[in-house]
Design an enzyme around this catalytic site. Structure first.
Site, PDB file in Angstrom:
ATOM      1  N   ALA A 127      54.197  36.777  22.491  1.00  0.00           N
ATOM      2  CA  ALA A 127      54.365  38.231  22.441  1.00  0.00           C
ATOM      3  C   ALA A 127      53.058  38.946  22.149  1.00  0.00           C
ATOM      4  CB  ALA A 127      55.414  38.586  21.385  1.00  0.00           C
ATOM      5  N   THR A 129      52.124  41.775  24.786  1.00  0.00           N
ATOM      6  CA  THR A 129      52.257  43.082  25.451  1.00  0.00           C
ATOM      7  C   THR A 129      53.062  44.065  24.596  1.00  0.00           C
ATOM      8  OG1 THR A 129      52.183  41.968  27.587  1.00  0.00           O
ATOM      9  CG2 THR A 129      53.057  44.206  27.588  1.00  0.00           C
ATOM     10  N   SER A 135      47.818  45.525  30.518  1.00  0.00           N
ATOM     11  CA  SER A 135      46.543  45.013  31.052  1.00  0.00           C
ATOM     12  C   SER A 135      45.451  45.109  29.995  1.00  0.00           C
ATOM     13  CB  SER A 135      46.112  45.834  32.270  1.00  0.00           C
ATOM     14  OG  SER A 135      47.119  45.845  33.242  1.00  0.00           O
ATOM     15  N   ARG A 268      68.281  32.019  67.079  1.00  0.00           N
ATOM     16  CA  ARG A 268      68.792  33.378  67.300  1.00  0.00           C
ATOM     17  C   ARG A 268      68.309  33.892  68.659  1.00  0.00           C
ATOM     18  NH1 ARG A 268      72.674  36.976  66.035  1.00  0.00           N
ATOM     19  NH2 ARG A 268      71.920  39.108  66.186  1.00  0.00           N
ATOM     20  N   GLN A 279      56.218  37.025  71.188  1.00  0.00           N
ATOM     21  CA  GLN A 279      54.916  36.935  70.505  1.00  0.00           C
ATOM     22  C   GLN A 279      54.948  37.613  69.134  1.00  0.00           C
ATOM     23  OE1 GLN A 279      51.387  39.089  71.995  1.00  0.00           O
ATOM     24  NE2 GLN A 279      50.535  37.061  72.384  1.00  0.00           N
ATOM     25  N   GLN A 336      62.181  39.961  57.703  1.00  0.00           N
ATOM     26  CA  GLN A 336      62.167  40.691  58.975  1.00  0.00           C
ATOM     27  C   GLN A 336      62.683  39.807  60.118  1.00  0.00           C
ATOM     28  OE1 GLN A 336      61.503  43.803  58.908  1.00  0.00           O
ATOM     29  NE2 GLN A 336      61.459  44.292  61.082  1.00  0.00           N
ATOM     30  N   GLU A 363      51.027  38.071  33.911  1.00  0.00           N
ATOM     31  CA  GLU A 363      49.843  37.240  33.659  1.00  0.00           C
ATOM     32  C   GLU A 363      48.617  37.744  34.428  1.00  0.00           C
ATOM     33  OE1 GLU A 363      50.424  33.067  33.166  1.00  0.00           O
ATOM     34  OE2 GLU A 363      52.479  33.364  32.474  1.00  0.00           O
ATOM     35  N   THR A 365      47.756  41.566  36.547  1.00  0.00           N
ATOM     36  CA  THR A 365      48.156  42.191  37.812  1.00  0.00           C
ATOM     37  C   THR A 365      47.101  41.910  38.899  1.00  0.00           C
ATOM     38  OG1 THR A 365      46.944  44.206  37.288  1.00  0.00           O
ATOM     39  CG2 THR A 365      49.251  44.134  36.584  1.00  0.00           C
TER      40      THR A 365
HETATM   41  C1  LIG Z   1      59.127  40.007  33.895  1.00  0.00           C
HETATM   42  C2  LIG Z   1      57.909  40.115  33.030  1.00  0.00           C
HETATM   43  C3  LIG Z   1      57.629  39.105  32.118  1.00  0.00           C
HETATM   44  C4  LIG Z   1      56.546  39.231  31.242  1.00  0.00           C
HETATM   45  N1  LIG Z   1      56.337  38.263  30.267  1.00  0.00           N
HETATM   46  C5  LIG Z   1      55.439  38.515  29.271  1.00  0.00           C
HETATM   47  C6  LIG Z   1      55.363  37.650  28.129  1.00  0.00           C
HETATM   48  O1  LIG Z   1      56.045  36.634  28.032  1.00  0.00           O
HETATM   49  N2  LIG Z   1      54.515  37.983  27.112  1.00  0.00           N
HETATM   50  C7  LIG Z   1      53.732  39.093  27.174  1.00  0.00           C
HETATM   51  O2  LIG Z   1      52.997  39.338  26.203  1.00  0.00           O
HETATM   52  N3  LIG Z   1      53.752  39.925  28.260  1.00  0.00           N
HETATM   53  C8  LIG Z   1      54.606  39.672  29.303  1.00  0.00           C
HETATM   54  N4  LIG Z   1      54.677  40.521  30.396  1.00  0.00           N
HETATM   55  C9  LIG Z   1      53.797  41.685  30.435  1.00  0.00           C
HETATM   56  C10 LIG Z   1      52.823  41.660  31.590  1.00  0.00           C
HETATM   57  O3  LIG Z   1      51.795  40.732  31.343  1.00  0.00           O
HETATM   58  C11 LIG Z   1      52.315  43.113  31.802  1.00  0.00           C
HETATM   59  O4  LIG Z   1      53.398  43.849  32.347  1.00  0.00           O
HETATM   60  C12 LIG Z   1      51.115  43.172  32.716  1.00  0.00           C
HETATM   61  O5  LIG Z   1      49.993  42.609  32.096  1.00  0.00           O
HETATM   62  C13 LIG Z   1      50.774  44.630  33.116  1.00  0.00           C
HETATM   63  O6  LIG Z   1      50.755  45.469  32.002  1.00  0.00           O
HETATM   64  P1  LIG Z   1      51.578  46.858  32.046  1.00  0.00           P
HETATM   65  O7  LIG Z   1      52.942  46.562  32.510  1.00  0.00           O
HETATM   66  O8  LIG Z   1      51.427  47.503  30.709  1.00  0.00           O
HETATM   67  O9  LIG Z   1      50.858  47.705  33.143  1.00  0.00           O
HETATM   68  P2  LIG Z   1      49.548  48.621  32.900  1.00  0.00           P
HETATM   69  O10 LIG Z   1      48.517  47.826  32.205  1.00  0.00           O
HETATM   70  O11 LIG Z   1      49.954  49.908  32.317  1.00  0.00           O
HETATM   71  O12 LIG Z   1      49.096  48.866  34.386  1.00  0.00           O
HETATM   72  C14 LIG Z   1      49.742  49.818  35.254  1.00  0.00           C
HETATM   73  C15 LIG Z   1      49.039  49.745  36.616  1.00  0.00           C
HETATM   74  O13 LIG Z   1      47.660  50.117  36.459  1.00  0.00           O
HETATM   75  C16 LIG Z   1      46.834  49.071  36.933  1.00  0.00           C
HETATM   76  N5  LIG Z   1      45.637  49.015  36.107  1.00  0.00           N
HETATM   77  C17 LIG Z   1      45.559  48.860  34.766  1.00  0.00           C
HETATM   78  N6  LIG Z   1      44.277  48.822  34.360  1.00  0.00           N
HETATM   79  C18 LIG Z   1      43.516  48.940  35.486  1.00  0.00           C
HETATM   80  C19 LIG Z   1      42.112  48.950  35.736  1.00  0.00           C
HETATM   81  N7  LIG Z   1      41.229  48.819  34.773  1.00  0.00           N
HETATM   82  N8  LIG Z   1      41.700  49.107  37.019  1.00  0.00           N
HETATM   83  C20 LIG Z   1      42.594  49.234  38.036  1.00  0.00           C
HETATM   84  N9  LIG Z   1      43.935  49.219  37.857  1.00  0.00           N
HETATM   85  C21 LIG Z   1      44.385  49.075  36.590  1.00  0.00           C
HETATM   86  C22 LIG Z   1      47.667  47.810  36.813  1.00  0.00           C
HETATM   87  O14 LIG Z   1      47.191  46.784  37.669  1.00  0.00           O
HETATM   88  C23 LIG Z   1      49.029  48.332  37.213  1.00  0.00           C
HETATM   89  O15 LIG Z   1      49.103  48.409  38.606  1.00  0.00           O
HETATM   90  C24 LIG Z   1      55.706  40.371  31.330  1.00  0.00           C
HETATM   91  C25 LIG Z   1      55.969  41.361  32.290  1.00  0.00           C
HETATM   92  C26 LIG Z   1      57.065  41.248  33.131  1.00  0.00           C
HETATM   93  C27 LIG Z   1      57.329  42.342  34.123  1.00  0.00           C
END
Ligand SMILES: Cc1cc2nc3c(=O)[nH]c(=O)nc-3n(C[C@H](O)[C@H](O)[C@H](O)COP(=O)(O)OP(=O)(O)OC[C@H]3O[C@@H](n4cnc5c(N)ncnc54)[C@H](O)[C@@H]3O)c2cc1C
Length: 389
Positions: A127, A129, A135, A268, A279, A336, A363, A365
């Site tokens: 834990a 996030t 991020s 199909r 194609q 598709q 892990e 984005t």
């Molecule tokens: C199903 C699921 C399971 C998960 N499991 C875990 C877990 O077990 N433990 C845990 O700790 N976390 C977990 N997470 C959290 C996950 O790691 C975060 O959701 C992820 O790192 C993105 O963070 P955020 O959702 O806050 O998005 P944000 O960080 O708010 O980002 C929002 C958007 O902005 C973009 N962005 C952010 N910063 C930048 C930048 N500097 N430049 C360009 N674009 C940027 C991101 O790529 C994204 O598109 C999980 C998430 C999900 C959905």
């Protein structure tokens, strides 16, 4: 340069392939049926039974060191196994595993947390996030305040995989606000019955993570995992443990999906001929075949770097980025090619479509992988042309 598998690698890979075919694929219809009824695809007991069946043939603790009763397999071998497991959507994983950072536990913690986790009698969750820090993990606000010889934890974590089921969590909290992520974040092992609670988060996938709420949760000093203030390093170690494994699983899913698309395209007929003769369809099959092959080598190369003890972060980011992007393009094409049937819940294509979407988010984005890759290239930490260049 030898791209072939060794005899041992082939034998292990083939054993898993047979296990998937014989033990997991026959469960697929029932898993789909249950999931459509909003139930887990496999119960905990069923998963355990399958894990013990695999254990009879020695498949237990794939990456767990042999001294802890595991197989201690290489990263390359593990990537090959993950690809095999990805061929089915039955939610199976081998037993005998524990989070890599739990191996930093002291002797007393090993007895209470590491060994029961390997055994499968206790489950963990990781834990870091928070609602305001994903991020940008350094922005976490959960605090642990010293009170006598105890620590009092306050804050909220979100999107925690396994957070609804876990007996204990490895939670990251600020213990020194001045230092923050540079020596002021600590990891605590906190049992659920020490006072945190979880709330289920519904997602577009078949399972949901949890929010964990810490409201004045008191834990003794002995619950610190690793060193006081060194939590951020542990968190990065957990996240970096196997970024190549997520796209590795996607290889298997894409192979299976494209096989389904090929079969459908060959059978199909429209306008008096199989759609495979068109194609437009052929190009979708061709592009998917090339991309799966490219993904395989990106993943195996990253895994190989891990096995060589090299700094594999760049290679792992490339495999994760490419895997997330291409798996999503491939499942979209396969949907598709299946036309209206692809959109129904009679076939598992839409299930994979939803599941694979997560690969671009957790892990790290896509954007964060690109950020890492670009920074490495621009600052000269990695070369265009790769490790052989
Ligand atoms: C199903 C699921 C399971 C998960 N499991 C875990 C877990 O077990 N433990 C845990 O700790 N976390 C977990 N997470 C959290 C996950 O790691 C975060 O959701 C992820 O790192 C993105 O963070 P955020 O959702 O806050 O998005 P944000 O960080 O708010 O980002 C929002 C958007 O902005 C973009 N962005 C952010 N910063 C930048 C930048 N500097 N430049 C360009 N674009 C940027 C991101 O790529 C994204 O598109 C999980 C998430 C999900 C959905």
């Amino acid at each position: 340069m030898d791209f072939s598998l060794s005899v041992e690698e082939r034998e292990i890979r083939d054993w898993v392939r047979t296990f998937v075919q014989k033990e997991l694929v026959p469960l697929e219809q029932e898993v789909l049926r249950r999931e459509r009824a909003h139930q887990p695809g496999l119960t905990g007991d069923e998963l355990r039974e399958l894990q013990l069946k695999a254990k009879e043939s020695g498949f237990w603790g794939v990456q767990t060191p042999e001294e802890y009763g595991g197989m201690g397999l290489s990263a390359t071998m593990t990537a090959l196994l993950e690809a095999e497991l990805g061929r089915t959507y039955v939610p199976f994983r081998f037993g005998g595993a524990a989070d890599n950072i739990l191996f930093h536990a002291n002797e007393e913690q090993k007895q209470r947390y590491l060994l029961p986790t390997i055994e499968g009698t206790r489950t963990s969750c990781f834990a870091i996030t928070e609602p305001g820090a994903g991020s940008d993990a350094k922005a976490i606000r959960t605090t642990a305040r010293k009170d006598g010889s105890d620590w009092i934890i306050n804050g909220e974590k979100t999107f925690i995989t396994g957070g609804n089921e876990a007996d204990f969590t490895m939670v990251f909290a600020i213990t020194d606000p001045e230092k923050g992520a540079n020596g002021g974040v600590t990891c605590f092992l906190v049992d659920r019955d020490m006072g945190w609670r979880s709330e289920y988060i519904d997602t577009m996938g078949e399972w949901g993570p949890a929010s964990l709420i810490f409201d004045n949760v008191r834990v003794p000093e002995s619950q610190i995992l690793g060193e006081l203030g060194q939590g951020f390093t542990l968190a990065m170690q957990w996240i970096g443990r196997g970024r190549y494994l997520l796209p590795a699983r996607a290889i298997g899913s894409c192979e299976r999906l494209v096989s389904m698309a090929i079969e459908h395209a060959n059978t199909r007929e429209t306008f008096g001929a199989p759609i495979a003769d068109r194609q437009a369809i052929q190009w979708m099959i061709a592009d998917s075949g090339v991309e799966i092959e490219a993904l395989r080598w990106l993943v195996l190369h990253a895994a190989w770097q891990v096995d060589q003890g090299m700094d594999s972060r760049h290679a792992q980011s490339m495999a994760k980025l490419f895997g997330g992007q291409k798996a999503n393009e491939i499942v979209d094409r396969v949907l598709q090619i299946h036309g209206g049937m692809g959109y129904t819940r009679e076939l598992p294509v839409e299930r994979w479509y939803r599941e694979l979407r997560l690969l671009r988010i957790y892990e790290g984005t896509d954007e964060i992988q690109r950020r890492t890759i670009a920074r490495n290239l621009l600052k000269g930490h990695a070369k265009v042309g790769g490790a052989l260049g």
